[in-house]
Design a protein around this motif. Structure first.
Motif, PDB file in Angstrom:
ATOM      1  N   VAL A  80       9.502   2.657   4.439  1.00  0.00           N
ATOM      2  CA  VAL A  80       9.705   3.988   4.528  1.00  0.00           C
ATOM      3  C   VAL A  80      10.018   4.587   3.298  1.00  0.00           C
ATOM      4  O   VAL A  80      11.155   4.300   2.944  1.00  0.00           O
ATOM      5  CB  VAL A  80      10.144   4.566   6.042  1.00  0.00           C
ATOM      6  CG1 VAL A  80       9.399   4.420   7.106  1.00  0.00           C
ATOM      7  CG2 VAL A  80      11.439   4.063   5.967  1.00  0.00           C
ATOM      8  N   GLU A  81       9.526   5.588   2.847  1.00  0.00           N
ATOM      9  CA  GLU A  81      10.110   6.246   1.587  1.00  0.00           C
ATOM     10  C   GLU A  81      10.475   7.677   1.778  1.00  0.00           C
ATOM     11  O   GLU A  81      10.238   8.359   3.010  1.00  0.00           O
ATOM     12  CB  GLU A  81       9.241   6.331   0.342  1.00  0.00           C
ATOM     13  CG  GLU A  81       7.590   6.675   0.868  1.00  0.00           C
ATOM     14  CD  GLU A  81       6.705   6.832  -0.477  1.00  0.00           C
ATOM     15  OE1 GLU A  81       6.877   5.737  -1.074  1.00  0.00           O
ATOM     16  OE2 GLU A  81       6.056   7.753  -0.651  1.00  0.00           O
ATOM     17  N   GLY A  82      11.447   8.200   1.080  1.00  0.00           N
ATOM     18  CA  GLY A  82      11.987   9.427   1.135  1.00  0.00           C
ATOM     19  C   GLY A  82      12.980   9.671   2.196  1.00  0.00           C
ATOM     20  O   GLY A  82      13.230  10.834   2.598  1.00  0.00           O
ATOM     21  N   LEU A 142       1.045  -1.138   0.147  1.00  0.00           N
ATOM     22  CA  LEU A 142       0.033   0.130   0.062  1.00  0.00           C
ATOM     23  C   LEU A 142       0.806   1.314   0.036  1.00  0.00           C
ATOM     24  O   LEU A 142       1.357   1.388   1.038  1.00  0.00           O
ATOM     25  CB  LEU A 142      -0.827  -0.089   1.155  1.00  0.00           C
ATOM     26  CG  LEU A 142      -2.414   0.583   1.126  1.00  0.00           C
ATOM     27  CD1 LEU A 142      -2.929   0.087  -0.050  1.00  0.00           C
ATOM     28  CD2 LEU A 142      -3.291   0.221   2.456  1.00  0.00           C
ATOM     29  N   ASP A 143       1.018   1.767  -1.265  1.00  0.00           N
ATOM     30  CA  ASP A 143       1.838   2.746  -1.498  1.00  0.00           C
ATOM     31  C   ASP A 143       1.243   4.411  -1.005  1.00  0.00           C
ATOM     32  O   ASP A 143       0.012   4.547  -0.755  1.00  0.00           O
ATOM     33  CB  ASP A 143       2.150   3.155  -3.000  1.00  0.00           C
ATOM     34  CG  ASP A 143       3.400   3.747  -2.996  1.00  0.00           C
ATOM     35  OD1 ASP A 143       4.227   4.138  -2.381  1.00  0.00           O
ATOM     36  OD2 ASP A 143       3.610   3.863  -4.295  1.00  0.00           O
ATOM     37  N   ASP A 144       2.237   5.448  -0.464  1.00  0.00           N
ATOM     38  CA  ASP A 144       2.007   6.487   0.033  1.00  0.00           C
ATOM     39  C   ASP A 144       0.837   6.525   1.153  1.00  0.00           C
ATOM     40  O   ASP A 144       0.031   7.290   1.288  1.00  0.00           O
ATOM     41  CB  ASP A 144       1.198   7.452  -1.052  1.00  0.00           C
ATOM     42  CG  ASP A 144       2.134   7.611  -2.333  1.00  0.00           C
ATOM     43  OD1 ASP A 144       3.287   7.523  -2.055  1.00  0.00           O
ATOM     44  OD2 ASP A 144       1.750   8.012  -3.347  1.00  0.00           O
ATOM     45  N   PHE A 145       1.098   5.308   1.960  1.00  0.00           N
ATOM     46  CA  PHE A 145       0.215   5.290   3.157  1.00  0.00           C
ATOM     47  C   PHE A 145       0.143   6.630   4.236  1.00  0.00           C
ATOM     48  O   PHE A 145       1.356   6.791   4.554  1.00  0.00           O
ATOM     49  CB  PHE A 145       0.534   4.006   3.702  1.00  0.00           C
ATOM     50  CG  PHE A 145      -0.351   3.485   4.963  1.00  0.00           C
ATOM     51  CD1 PHE A 145      -1.584   2.929   4.810  1.00  0.00           C
ATOM     52  CD2 PHE A 145      -0.005   3.981   6.345  1.00  0.00           C
ATOM     53  CE1 PHE A 145      -2.506   2.706   5.740  1.00  0.00           C
ATOM     54  CE2 PHE A 145      -1.169   3.475   7.414  1.00  0.00           C
ATOM     55  CZ  PHE A 145      -2.374   2.885   7.057  1.00  0.00           C
TER      56      PHE A 145
END
Ligand code: C2E
Ligand code: MG
Ligand code: MG
Ligand code: MG
Length: 286
Positions: free
Chosen positions: A242-244, A182-185
């Motif tokens: 975690v992204e970014g 689930l992206d950009d959660f």
């Protein structure tokens, strides 16, 4: 300067807006030929295990090398491709290239206990396309990789209010062993109770959470929110990515909070597949 009102009804009130509109239109009509001519390419950004710093795989991010405008990021053309339906063949192309890349990595680094995996983004239009499951099966078979090499990323907003018809193809893929993330959660209207209904195995925390870990120590409320999401996710048997991640302080706080894997400029910018080869051999724990 715009002419005063008169016979000419086509005066330019805002030349810049007009130029943008022409570019948009131009880009949209150029998309099909661009796919045929091979103007798209994929950059890969490593996914790193926060505990031991090892590279676990990469996310495939598509780019367009436009003959006039240079390299365009997906935010410039994915919405246009979604609008015209070209996203279906384009997405299929991205999936095929990415899965073949995963195969190449596995040949190079081995197919052992923790082989490298590939994450591929899916548009909502691809979800509703009837060929999704069969195309994915065919692509995996042609490349000779098992479904566990693949993680499909779907945004939280694409699944908001999803009925069973929409979830069915994702369920089938998940049953085969494909991971669904689930992206950009955290950016949508997360109905947390809804999570258990979705065939997902990974939550990708949106970059906004990572950004609030910029300070050390981070805002105590933000810390508690992430802590809560992580404990909920782990309670539901979901991994947290975690992204970014741009700084070591962010990585460290997110690691302490229990996040499993991370992605971001701190480790590597998206780049050609060979860069992953180098990284996989580098110990990023320092
Ligand atoms: P996403 O899936 O959330 O991908 C993460 C975005 O964050 C990527 O932007 C990546 O380059 C960027 N990023 C990674 N690390 C950092 C960091 O440390 N700091 C900052 N500021 N940004 C970072 P990108 O490549 O421009 O892609 C944007 C979006 O386009 C993606 O967001 C995804 O939703 C979409 N996209 C990319 N490739 C595809 C594709 O093949 N198919 C579809 N349907 N969508 C795609
Ligand atoms: Mg993504
Ligand atoms: Mg994302
Ligand atoms: Mg994002």
């Amino acid at each position: 300067r715009a002419k005063s009102a008169g016979g000419n009804r086509y005066e330019l009130a805002d030349p810049e807006a007009d130029a943008r509109a022409i570019t948009r239109h131009g880009l949209t009509t150029a998309l099909p030929a661009a796919l045929e001519r091979g103007e798209f390419f994929i950059e890969y950004q490593p996914l790193v295990h926060l505990g031991d710093g090892s590279v676990r795989g990469a996310e495939a991010l598509v780019r367009w090398l436009h003959p006039q405008h240079g390299v365009l990021g997906p935010d410039r053309f994915i919405p246009l491709a979604e609008h015209t339906g070209l996203i279906v063949p384009l997405g299929r192309w991205v999936l095929e290239q990415s899965v073949r890349q995963a195969r190449a990595w596995r040949e190079r680094y081995g197919d052992g206990a923790d082989p490298l995996r590939i994450n591929v983004n899916l548009s909502p239009c691809q979800l509703t396309h009837p060929g999704l499951v069969q195309d994915t099966v065919d692509i995996l078979e042609r490349a000779g990789v098992t479904p566990d090499a693949l993680c499909l990323e779907v945004t939280e907003s694409a699944l908001i209010g999803a009925d069973d018809d929409l979830l069915k193809p994702l369920r089938r893929l998940a049953e085969m062993g494909v991971d669904i993330a689930l992206d950009d959660f955290g950016t949508g209207y997360s109905n947390l109770a809804n999570l258990r209904r979705l065939p997902v195995s990974v939550l990708k925390l949106d970059r906004s959470f990572t950004q609030s870990m910029q300070q050390f120590p981070a805002d105590p409320v933000d810390l508690r929110i992430v802590e809560g999401i992580v404990s909920l996710a782990h309670g539901l048997d979901l991994a947290v990515t975690v992204e970014g991640v741009e700084t070591g302080a962010q990585a460290e706080q997110l690691r302490v909070l229990g996040c499993d894997t991370a992605q971001g400029w701190y480790y590597a910018r998206p780049g050609p597949p060979d860069r992953l080869h180098e990284l996989a051999l580098v110990d990023t724990t320092g």
